[in-house]
Design an enzyme around this catalytic site. Structure first.
Site, PDB file in Angstrom:
ATOM      1  N   GLY C  15       0.839  -1.205   0.000  1.00  0.00           N
ATOM      2  CA  GLY C  15       0.000   0.000   0.000  1.00  0.00           C
ATOM      3  C   GLY C  15       0.865   1.241   0.000  1.00  0.00           C
ATOM      4  N   ARG C  25      13.351  10.024  -3.356  1.00  0.00           N
ATOM      5  CA  ARG C  25      14.240  11.168  -3.594  1.00  0.00           C
ATOM      6  C   ARG C  25      15.541  11.027  -2.826  1.00  0.00           C
ATOM      7  NH1 ARG C  25      14.648  15.805  -0.290  1.00  0.00           N
ATOM      8  NH2 ARG C  25      15.410  17.702  -1.332  1.00  0.00           N
ATOM      9  N   ARG C  76       0.865  -5.204  -6.020  1.00  0.00           N
ATOM     10  CA  ARG C  76       1.163  -6.497  -5.425  1.00  0.00           C
ATOM     11  C   ARG C  76       1.428  -7.450  -6.591  1.00  0.00           C
ATOM     12  NH1 ARG C  76      -0.217  -5.342  -0.097  1.00  0.00           N
ATOM     13  NH2 ARG C  76      -1.755  -3.678  -0.044  1.00  0.00           N
ATOM     14  N   GLY C 106       6.260  -2.563   3.348  1.00  0.00           N
ATOM     15  CA  GLY C 106       5.960  -3.140   4.656  1.00  0.00           C
ATOM     16  C   GLY C 106       6.376  -4.589   4.763  1.00  0.00           C
ATOM     17  N   ASP C 107       5.745  -5.294   5.667  1.00  0.00           N
ATOM     18  CA  ASP C 107       6.072  -6.688   5.947  1.00  0.00           C
ATOM     19  C   ASP C 107       6.180  -7.572   4.709  1.00  0.00           C
ATOM     20  OD1 ASP C 107       6.289  -6.556   8.634  1.00  0.00           O
ATOM     21  OD2 ASP C 107       4.841  -8.153   9.025  1.00  0.00           O
ATOM     22  N   GLY C 108       5.137  -7.523   3.870  1.00  0.00           N
ATOM     23  CA  GLY C 108       5.104  -8.382   2.700  1.00  0.00           C
ATOM     24  C   GLY C 108       6.287  -8.093   1.784  1.00  0.00           C
ATOM     25  N   THR C 130       4.724   2.438   5.389  1.00  0.00           N
ATOM     26  CA  THR C 130       3.322   2.005   5.495  1.00  0.00           C
ATOM     27  C   THR C 130       2.641   2.909   6.508  1.00  0.00           C
ATOM     28  OG1 THR C 130       1.878   0.331   6.470  1.00  0.00           O
ATOM     29  CG2 THR C 130       4.185   0.202   7.065  1.00  0.00           C
ATOM     30  N   ASP C 132       0.474   1.968   8.528  1.00  0.00           N
ATOM     31  CA  ASP C 132      -0.036   1.183   9.657  1.00  0.00           C
ATOM     32  C   ASP C 132       0.872   1.152  10.886  1.00  0.00           C
ATOM     33  OD1 ASP C 132      -2.364   0.552   8.324  1.00  0.00           O
ATOM     34  OD2 ASP C 132      -1.507  -1.226   7.391  1.00  0.00           O
ATOM     35  N   ASP C 134       3.014  -0.915  11.748  1.00  0.00           N
ATOM     36  CA  ASP C 134       3.053  -2.245  12.362  1.00  0.00           C
ATOM     37  C   ASP C 134       4.330  -3.010  12.016  1.00  0.00           C
ATOM     38  OD1 ASP C 134       2.462  -2.444   9.727  1.00  0.00           O
ATOM     39  OD2 ASP C 134       0.914  -3.975   9.939  1.00  0.00           O
ATOM     40  N   GLY C 175      -6.210  -0.029   9.835  1.00  0.00           N
ATOM     41  CA  GLY C 175      -5.475  -0.806  10.824  1.00  0.00           C
ATOM     42  C   GLY C 175      -6.130  -2.157  11.030  1.00  0.00           C
ATOM     43  N   ARG C 176      -5.910  -3.075  10.087  1.00  0.00           N
ATOM     44  CA  ARG C 176      -6.598  -4.353  10.149  1.00  0.00           C
ATOM     45  C   ARG C 176      -6.083  -5.196  11.317  1.00  0.00           C
ATOM     46  NH1 ARG C 176      -9.817  -5.499   6.068  1.00  0.00           N
ATOM     47  NH2 ARG C 176      -8.779  -4.011   4.716  1.00  0.00           N
ATOM     48  N   GLY C 190      -9.623  13.403  20.647  1.00  0.00           N
ATOM     49  CA  GLY C 190     -10.465  13.484  21.835  1.00  0.00           C
ATOM     50  C   GLY C 190     -11.656  12.551  21.773  1.00  0.00           C
ATOM     51  N   HIS C 258      -9.884   5.464   1.963  1.00  0.00           N
ATOM     52  CA  HIS C 258      -8.604   5.673   1.278  1.00  0.00           C
ATOM     53  C   HIS C 258      -7.989   7.055   1.437  1.00  0.00           C
ATOM     54  CE1 HIS C 258      -9.676   1.855  -0.619  1.00  0.00           C
ATOM     55  NE2 HIS C 258      -8.393   1.733  -0.835  1.00  0.00           N
ATOM     56  N   ILE C 259      -8.746   8.038   1.898  1.00  0.00           N
ATOM     57  CA  ILE C 259      -8.108   9.350   2.086  1.00  0.00           C
ATOM     58  C   ILE C 259      -6.940   9.237   3.059  1.00  0.00           C
ATOM     59  CG2 ILE C 259     -10.149  10.753   1.573  1.00  0.00           C
ATOM     60  CD1 ILE C 259     -10.428  11.261   4.602  1.00  0.00           C
ATOM     61  N   ARG C 261      -4.508   7.211   3.036  1.00  0.00           N
ATOM     62  CA  ARG C 261      -3.242   6.821   2.412  1.00  0.00           C
ATOM     63  C   ARG C 261      -2.559   7.972   1.692  1.00  0.00           C
ATOM     64  NH1 ARG C 261      -1.919   2.079   3.099  1.00  0.00           N
ATOM     65  NH2 ARG C 261      -3.386   0.359   3.210  1.00  0.00           N
TER      66      ARG C 261
END
Lengths: 328, 328, 328, 328
Positions: C15, C25, C76, C106-108, C130, C132, C134, C175-176, C190, C258-259, C261
C-alpha cells in the site's frame, strides 16, 4: 467557423497565481478535444522571443489541476517591450506554425498581447490569472479565491497567538493598487480594521477605533493592511505609531508575503480556470481575437482586451460598511 | 501516595504554542479522574499574582483539544521576577487552597517555577510547551511538531512561486538560539541550504553552494534561515549580499513570523500534550515535586527542573550532513 | 568499504504511504552524492520481473519531497511469489547491472525481499513505508504520522457536525491488525472510546461508557474503531447495536477509507523518509545487506530483515489508560 | 423605518454547514450595531418550542467566525410540523419579547418559517445555509464553497493512491437531489466521469468512456458520484458492475460522508455568511418580512420565501460539457 487554426500557443506571464496550471491543462485538453495542436511557451513573452516551447497533449498536463505555480513558468520580459523583441516573437510563432496565442496573466500581460496582436496580426485571447483580482471584465481572477483562503488561514493562526497574548497585530497582505484581498480576507478573518489603497480612513480614525475596541473589552485585535494602503505609512511605521499613541497595546507586525501566491488552488479557482480556458480556446477556434474571457454573474463572458485594459474593477465599498458593523 | 492534594493549579506561560490547550485539557481531566479540584490561572505567573483564576472541570475543556493558542492565555510577568511578586502569588494560592502548580511553558517558566517552589514550598511540575524544542530532558516539546508542519506548508507554497519564477528565496523561521525548526523544516521542505545558530558555515560556503546549484541546472532555490543564525547578517542583508555577488539570482525574502505559533495542533502534539500532562498530575498526586515531564525514546519520563534548566538540548548535527547529501 | 556497487535499484511496494516519494528522492540523491548509479523500478516486484525501470538522477526527483503517493507506483505481484518470477527479476537486475535493491514498503515487501536475496545473492535493504506503523524494528514507519494528521483533521470536521446535532459517530480508521492509528488518532481527536484489534473491551463496556457519558451531560460523542477491531461487529453493526440499546443516541457511521493513504506528507514523515533512505544507501555502500533501517529513540538504526519479520511492534497499552482518563 | 423591533431571534436548522457560525455572528453584531437585542435559539425550531434560548451580544460570538458547525446547534423538529408545536413556539417568542426571527437553513427551514409567519404574524427572514446549494434565489448557499474544497482535497488524496496503484475510484459525494457538489468538485478534482441526479448518462456510456480512457493510456481514474445519481445503482453496485464488465480495472469505492459538512469555512463562505446576515437584519429593521436573502451576480438581493420555495436552482449543464472536454 473561421479559417481552421492548426496550432494554438499558451503561456503564463506576470506574477504566478494558483490555478494557472488548471488553466494550462484546460487549454491543452480543449485543443486536444478539437483536434488542434497546442504548444506551451516557457516564461511568458520571453519564451516566445527565445522560441522556448514544447508540444503539449492531454498527457502533458496530467495531475497538474491541483498544483500551485505554473509548469510553463513565468517571467517579466524587458525585451518584449521593444519592437524588435516582439518581431522576434512573431517570427518564432510563424516558424513553429503557431497561429494564435492564449495569454494567462494580468494587466501587463494583456497590454503586451494587445500590442503584439496589432503589430503582427496574430490573434490573442487573454485569460485573467492573478491573485489581485484587479482586472476589469471579470468578477474573479484565477488565484484570487485561493489567496483569500491562504490569508484567512494565516490570520486564523495569528489570532490564536493574538488572543493568547492580548496583542494587536498588523497583518500586511498583497494588493499594491487594489484592496480586494485586504477587504475580503479582513471580513473573512474577522479583522477589527481593514486599511486599503482605495480609502484613506486616516490615522485618527484608526486610533479612535482601537481605543473604542479596547474600552469594549477587546484585548486582542487584528488590523489587515493592504501593501498599498493610502495611510502613508508602511505596516511597521503603523505599528510604531499605534504603540506610541496607545501604549496599552502590545502591537506586532506580520507580513504574509509570498505564501499568498502559492498553494493548491481552491475548487473555485480550478473550476474558474477550467471554464475560462475552454472558452478561450473555443473563441479562437471560432475566429475571434483580442478578447479577454471573464466570469460575470456566474457566466463566462468575453470583452475586448481594450475594454479590459481601459476599465477599472472597483471594490465593493459596501464591504467597508459590513466590516465596520461586524467589528462592533 | 503522599498527603492528598486538594487542588491543583495550572497555567501557561511564555510564547504560546499549539497543543497548550490539549495540555490544559489533560491536566483538568486527569484531576477530575482522580477527584482532585483544578484551578486555571490566566496569563501565567501574572494571573497567580493577581489571583485571576477559575475553577475548571471536565466540561470547561470541551472541544479545545484541537484549538491553537491557550484558553488560559499567556504573558510575561516582570512582577514575578521580584520576591514580592512571588510572595503575592504564594499568598493567593494559599487563599485559593491551591496546593501545587503545573506550569506549561519553556525555560523561563521553569526557572520562575523553581525559585517559587524553593521560596514557598509549593510543589510545581513543568510541562514543556514551546515551538522551539530547546528544552533539555525531552526529545519533543509541545507545539514543535505543529510548527514544523506550518513551516513546510508555507515553504511548499513559496516553492511554487520560486519554481515558476526561477527565484532564490531566503525564508526566515523561528529559533533565536536553536536551529531545531530550521534544520528539520529545511530538510522536510527540501531546502538547498539551511543556516542555523549552532553553525557558522560562512558566507563563502553559501555562495559556493548556490553557484554550484546554479551550474547543476537548478534555477530556483530555497535557503532556510534561523532567526538567530550565526552568519552575522539578517535575512534581508543576506539576500542583498547574494544579489551583489551572484547577480544571476533573483533573490527574495520571506519572514514567516507569527503564523508559526498558531494553528491546530498536529496529532503528534495533541498526543504528546495529553501524555505529558496526565503524567504531570500523577506525579503531583504521588507526592513528587520540582520535576519536568518529558518524552524520551517514546516514553514519558521526568527529570528535576534543575537538570532541565542546566542541561542543553542540542541539535542532531548529522542532520546537516543529511541536508547536504539531499541538496546534491 | 566493500566491493564498489555500480548501480542501486529502488522500488516501492505494498500500500502506498505519504513520504514514499521523499524516500525515493533521498535514495536517488544519496546515490548521486556517492557517485553511484540509481535505477527506479516501477510497480514494486512486478517492475523487477518485467524489467520496467528507468535511470534516476538528482533531477528526476525534483519537487517530489512534498507529494503523496509514489512516482514509482506500487502493486502487489503474484508472480513474485513464485520461484520463476523471482528468477526472472534476478535475471533482469543482472542485465541492468543493478547490484543491490532498496525496498520501500511493509512486511510483505520485506518477506519477498528476504527470499529473493537468499535465492539470488542480491543484497537488499528494507525501508519501512506504510501508514499502519506495524513494523518491528522502528518506532515510526513512513506515512504513519501523516495518516494520523489526516484522521484527526477528518474527525475534527465530523465533530463539528456531531456537536451541532448531538450525535454519536462511529468513525472507522485503517489498521486491520494493529491499533496504532486508532489509538493515537483517537487520543488526538479526543474520542470518547477507541476500539482496537489488540483489545476486546466488550460491547457491554462500550454501552456502559456511552451511557455514563450521556449522564455526564455529553450529548455528542466520537468512537474511533479500527478496521480490525476485536469486538466482532463491523462499524455499521456496531452503530445498529448501540441504537437498539441506547435509543437516545442518534448514531452515525463514517468510514474514512482511502483518504488516509494520500496527501502531502507531514514534516515528520519527510524527515524520517530522508534519514532512513540516506542510511539505507550508505549501508549498501558499506557492504551490508538484508537489513531494515528504522528509527529507534530518535536515532537511525538497523536490524536484520529476519528480526524485523519475526518481531512484533506492539502498541503502548498505557495509551488506553490515557484515553480513559481523558474521556472523563 | 417601520415599528422599531425590540428583539430579534436567530436559529440554525437542518443539516449544519460551515459558515453558519459566521452567519450567527453577523446577525448578533448587526443587532448590536443597531442597538437591537438579539436572542439565540438552540436546536432550530425545537428550541423555539422549548423556549431554549440565550441573550446574545457582540462578545457571545467572539472567535467563532472560523469555526465549523453551529454554536446554536441544529435539529429537525417533528413537533414544529404540528399546529400545536408552532403555537407553542409563537407563545414562547411573545413571552421572550422576540419580535422577529432569522432562520439560517435550507428548504425545510424556510417552509416551516413561512407557515409559522403566516399563522402567527411573526416576521421571518431566511438565510440560505446548506452545503447542497440547492436553493432558488441565490447563486451560492453558505457552506457550499467549503464543502467543495473539502471534497477536492479528499479526492486529491485519493488520486495519490489511485495513481500509485493504477486504480479506478468511485467517490460518492453529498447531494441527494442536486448535482452541484458532484459537478463542481468533479471538475475541480479532474474527475474522468461525473454522475449526477439531474442526468442519466447510462451505464453503457460510463463503460465506453472508461474503456476509451484506458485505451488512451490512463491507468487510474476517478469517477465522482452524487448520492442521488440517476443511474439506479449505488456506488458499491456501480463499482461491482464495472469490475465485471471491465475486469482490467481495479475498482474501489470511497464514500466521503460527513466530513463534507464540517471544517473551517472558506473565506468565500465567511464573507457570504456575513453579507447575507447583515442584510437579513437590516431587512427586518426596515419592516420587511417573509423574505430570503441571497447572492445573485455578486450582489446581495432578496426574494420572497414563496419564490425561494417554488423556484428551482438548476445546475449549469454546460459544466457537463466542460467536464467531458477536460477528461479528453
Amino acid at each position: 467557423m473561421a479559417k481552421k487554426l492548426k496550432r494554438i500557443g499558451v503561456m503564463t506571464s506576470g506574477g504566478d497565481s494558483p490555478g494557472m496550471n488548471a488553466a494550462i491543462r484546460a487549454v491543452v485538453r480543449t485543443c486536444a478535444y478539437y483536434h488542434t495542436e497546442c504548444a506551451g511557451f516557457y516564461r511568458g513573452f520571453q519564451g516566445m522571443i527565445d522560441g522556448d516551447c514544447i508540444n503539449m497533449n492531454a498527457r502533458s498536463v496530467r495531475n497538474i489541476v491541483n498544483q500551485g505555480g505554473t509548469i510553463l513558468q513565468s517571467a517579466r520580459s524587458k525585451q518584449f517591450l521593444t519592437k524588435e523583441g516582439r518581431a522576434q516573437a512573431a517570427q518564432n510563432l510563424k516558424e513553429q506554425e503557431v497561429d494564435a496565442m492564449i495569454l494567462i496573466g494580468g494587466d501587463g500581460t494583456f497590454r503586451g498581447g494587445q500590442v503584439f496582436s496589432q503589430e503582427h496580426g496574430i490573434p490573442v485571447i487573454g485569460v485573467p490569472g492573478t491573485i489581485d483580482n484587479d482586472i476589469y471584465g471579470t468578477h474573479y481572477t484565477i488565484g484570487y479565491d485561493t489567496a483569500l483562503n491562504t490569508v484567512v488561514e494565516a490570520i486564523d493562526k495569528i489570532r490564536d497567538t493574538a488572543s493568547s497574548h492580548n496583542r494587536l497585530f498588523f497583518v500586511e497582505v498583497m494588493g499594491r493598487d487594489a484592496g480586494f484581498i485586504a477587504l475580503n480576507s479582513g471580513i473573512g478573518a474577522g479583522a477589527e480594521e481593514i486599511l486599503i489603497p482605495e480609502e484613506d480612513l486616516g490615522l485618527d480614525r484608526l486610533l479612535d477605533s482601537l481605543e473604542r475596541s479596547r474600552r469594549a473589552g477587546k484585548t486582542s485585535s487584528i488590523v489587515v493592511v493592504s501593501e498599498g494602503d493610502k495611510i502613508g505609512k508602511n505596516v511597521f511605521e503603523l505599528a510604531e505609531y499605534v504603540k506610541e499613541n496607545l501604549p496599552f497595546y502590545d502591537a506586532r507586525v506580520s507580513v504574509l508575503g509570498h505564501i499568498q501566491r502559492g498553494g493548491r488552488p481552491s475548487c473555485f479557482d480550478r473550476v474558474l480556470a477550467s471554464r475560462l480556458s475552454v472558452k478561450a480556446v473555443e473563441l479562437l477556434l471560432d475566429g475571434k481575437k483580442d478578447l479577454m474571457v471573464g466570469m460575470l454573474n456566474n457566466e463566462i463572458e468575453s470583452c475586448s482586451l481594450d475594454q479590459a485594459l481601459k476599465g477599472k474593477h472597483t471594490i465593493n465599498k459596501d464591504l467597508l460598511r459590513i466590516s465596520e458593523i461586524l467589528s462592533t
